[in-house]
Design a protein around this motif. Structure first.
Motif, short mmCIF file in Angstrom:
data_model
loop_
_atom_site.label_atom_id
_atom_site.label_comp_id
_atom_site.label_asym_id
_atom_site.label_seq_id
_atom_site.Cartn_x
_atom_site.Cartn_y
_atom_site.Cartn_z
N SER A 1 57.26 48.92 28.13
CA SER A 1 56.27 47.66 28.07
C SER A 1 55.55 47.37 29.15
N LEU A 2 56.04 47.88 30.51
CA LEU A 2 55.19 47.62 31.57
C LEU A 2 54.09 48.44 31.77
N ALA B 1 52.32 49.47 29.34
CA ALA B 1 51.39 48.82 28.52
C ALA B 1 50.49 48.11 29.20
N SER C 1 51.99 50.06 37.68
CA SER C 1 52.60 51.46 38.64
C SER C 1 53.78 51.38 38.89
N ASN C 2 54.33 52.53 39.34
CA ASN C 2 55.88 52.79 39.56
C ASN C 2 56.44 51.54 40.32
N LYS C 3 55.63 50.88 41.49
CA LYS C 3 55.80 50.02 42.39
C LYS C 3 56.11 48.66 41.73
N VAL C 4 55.16 48.43 40.84
CA VAL C 4 55.05 47.43 39.99
C VAL C 4 56.39 47.25 39.09
N VAL D 1 60.51 56.05 34.32
CA VAL D 1 59.09 56.47 33.92
C VAL D 1 59.10 57.90 33.24
N LEU E 1 58.48 59.27 29.37
CA LEU E 1 57.74 60.53 29.04
C LEU E 1 58.20 61.47 28.47
N ASN F 1 51.38 61.99 29.32
CA ASN F 1 50.97 61.01 30.47
C ASN F 1 51.35 59.50 30.27
N ARG F 2 51.13 58.69 31.13
CA ARG F 2 51.63 57.02 30.87
C ARG F 2 50.70 56.69 29.38
N SER F 3 49.29 57.11 29.55
CA SER F 3 48.64 56.45 28.57
C SER F 3 48.81 56.90 27.26
N VAL G 1 52.13 55.19 26.02
CA VAL G 1 51.70 53.86 25.45
C VAL G 1 51.36 53.94 24.06
#
Lengths: 209, 289
Positions: free
Chosen positions: A156-157, A159, A163-166, A182, A186, A193-195, A198
């Motif tokens: 959800s994050l 989306a 970032s990993n930090k966030v 993460v 995946l 990848n992330r996109s 999502v």
């Protein structure tokens, strides 16, 4: 089977026009009355306490497998786990506990009347509870690995473009652990990848939009 | 001196000038990409070019190395912002290209391990704003008639005066496109302050829905604190249109929830138990959880 398929309602599902007739066939009078009262406030439904076998209803709400081959919702406190859905047979489209609340019961009736099968609905807290597993529909293959609640939160994050930090900050975990989650998301979603993760998560109903 | 050699020298001078604010991004085992020194200590690049790495080694325009740290990323506009502390990271503000039309000269400049990477062509197509796959509003649609090197992904595209057209990126089918300067400024400024970009939020999980009379998305989960719940959306509702436009699939809804939708009111057409209904929802902001 993959989770990316379009959900195609089964043959009997041309969702009924007009009111949906629900027949309640439950032997315990207290439980039967409760079910009727949960559904009675909804003017889209016509609820009958089933003295007959419910053959002319759209949906049967029962505590055991009814005689009529109609789409059925079973109320059962012991076997409402999704793994138990198969043991009831093809007509049973959802199994819910007796503690089911108004929202969940109505949603289940609407969906079953429209031809869907509901698995994994989480008891009295219903679909809308954020701690519950996402409602899963029957066309998701059994081979699909489910995400843990933590992984669902990570997805959800993502989306949100986190970032990993966030991710680490929001979930109060280390950046190292965030990276691990993460990577796990995946891998489970077979995302490039992330996109991509999502996009897959959206299609599977794993991400609240 | 011939006109041709003058043209050649002028071209080289343009590349040289642009390259003074273009850095190489050496992101782990991925193919290298480029970035632009947008403001002092801040580098913009393409989010897609960055991959999973968030601390990256940079080759600065002066040839020195520095470490870039991710300040924020926005997949919806394909922009990521890095912070860098280096002497060579001090720059004046970028001068944006003014009038841009198809046919104007465009020069893409990136940086690889061997120095500058240049490509020239013309603006192939220049149109109005468009939405990315994730609903990001890109202010102008600029496609380039040039062969963009993958190492120049995230680099700068400048016009014949050396003014900044935008960030070099890849569109569908690997076509070179530009994330325009105004989009870069808008997103990078927000990323510098907040680290992320807000997104619209309804608070529903959806699954694709198909039947003879058209497609839609069926609600399978409702956030108890979300805007959809407040507006009276129920599990089992089938969303069929968004302010009059048909909803083709689940992704359609995601795409429509771009950053600029927060606070707007949309009319959702829903089919509930085969009865059509309209529900007005005030789009919320995607919660950080």
């Amino acid at each position: 089977m993959t989770g990316d398929q379009t959900m195609i309602p089964a043959g009997d599902c041309a969702a009924p026009r007009g009111k949906i007739v629900v027949c309640v066939v439950i032997s315990d009078p207290v439980l039967a009355k409760r079910m009727v009262s949960l559904l009675s406030g909804d003017n889209r439904l016509k609820v009958r306490l089933g003295l007959d076998d419910g053959h002319d209803s759209h949906v049967i709400l029962a505590d055991r497998l009814p005689a009529s081959p109609r789409p059925t919702i079973i109320i059962d406190d012991h076997h409402h786990d999704e793994r138990d859905l198969g043991r009831w047979g093809d007509d049973v489209r959802a199994v819910l506990p007796s503690t089911v609340d108004e929202d969940l019961l109505r949603a289940a009736v609407m969906m079953v009347a429209a031809g869907f099968t509901i698995v994994g609905a989480d008891g009295p807290r219903g679909f809308s509870d954020e701690d519950a597993e996402p409602a899963r529909l029957s066309d998701i293959g059994d081979d699909q690995m489910t995400l843990t609640p933590r992984e669902t939160a990570v997805l959800s994050l993502l989306a949100h473009g986190a970032s990993n930090k966030v991710v680490a900050r929001e979930l109060e975990i280390s950046v190292h652990t965030a990276k691990f989650h993460v990577a796990s998301v995946l891998a489970k979603l077979k995302a490039r990848n992330r996109s991509d993760a999502v996009a897959i998560g959206i299609r599977r109903g794993l991400i609240l939009l | 001196m011939t006109n041709l050699s003058q043209f050649s020298d002028a071209m080289q001078a343009l590349v040289d000038k642009a390259s003074r604010r273009v850095v190489a991004i050496n992101a782990g085992d991925r193919d290298a990409a480029s970035g632009i020194l947008w403001r002092s200590g801040l580098i913009v690049t393409a989010d897609e070019a960055l991959g999973e790495e968030e601390d990256v080694e940079l080759t600065m325009p002066d040839g020195g190395t520095a470490t870039g740290t991710l300040a924020g990323r926005d997949p919806s506009s394909d922009i990521a912002l890095l912070r860098v502390e280096a002497q060579a990271a001090t720059v004046e503000s970028l001068k944006a290209a003014s009038i841009m039309k198809s046919g104007h000269l465009a020069i893409a400049v990136g940086r690889g391990s061997n120095g500058e990477i240049a490509a020239s062509g013309i603006v192939k197509e220049c149109g109005g704003s468009w939405r990315s796959w994730a609903g990001g509003l890109i202010d102008r649609r600029i496609l380039l008639d040039l062969d963009l090197d993958s190492r120049a992904h995230g680099g700068a595209v400048v016009d014949a005066d050396g003014n900044f057209i935008g960030l070099a990126a890849f569109g569908p089918r690997n076509r070179a496109l530009v994330i325009p300067a105004e989009t870069v400024d808008r997103i990078a400024e927000a990323l510098a302050v907040k680290g992320s970009i807000a997104r619209g939020y309804l608070g529903v999980a959806l699954r694709p829905f198909w039947r003879r009379r058209g497609t839609g998305a069926v609600v399978v989960k409702v956030d108890a604190d979300g805007p959809a719940k407040r507006a009276g959306v129920h599990v089992g509702d089938v969303l069929t249109a968004w302010s009059g436009e048909p909803i083709r699939d689940v992704h359609d809804v995601f795409r429509r929830l771009g950053p600029d939708t927060v606070g707007s009111t949309v009319t959702l057409d829903v089919t509930r138990a085969n009865q059509p209904a309209s529900i007005e929802v005030v789009v919320g902001e995607r919660p950080h959880r």
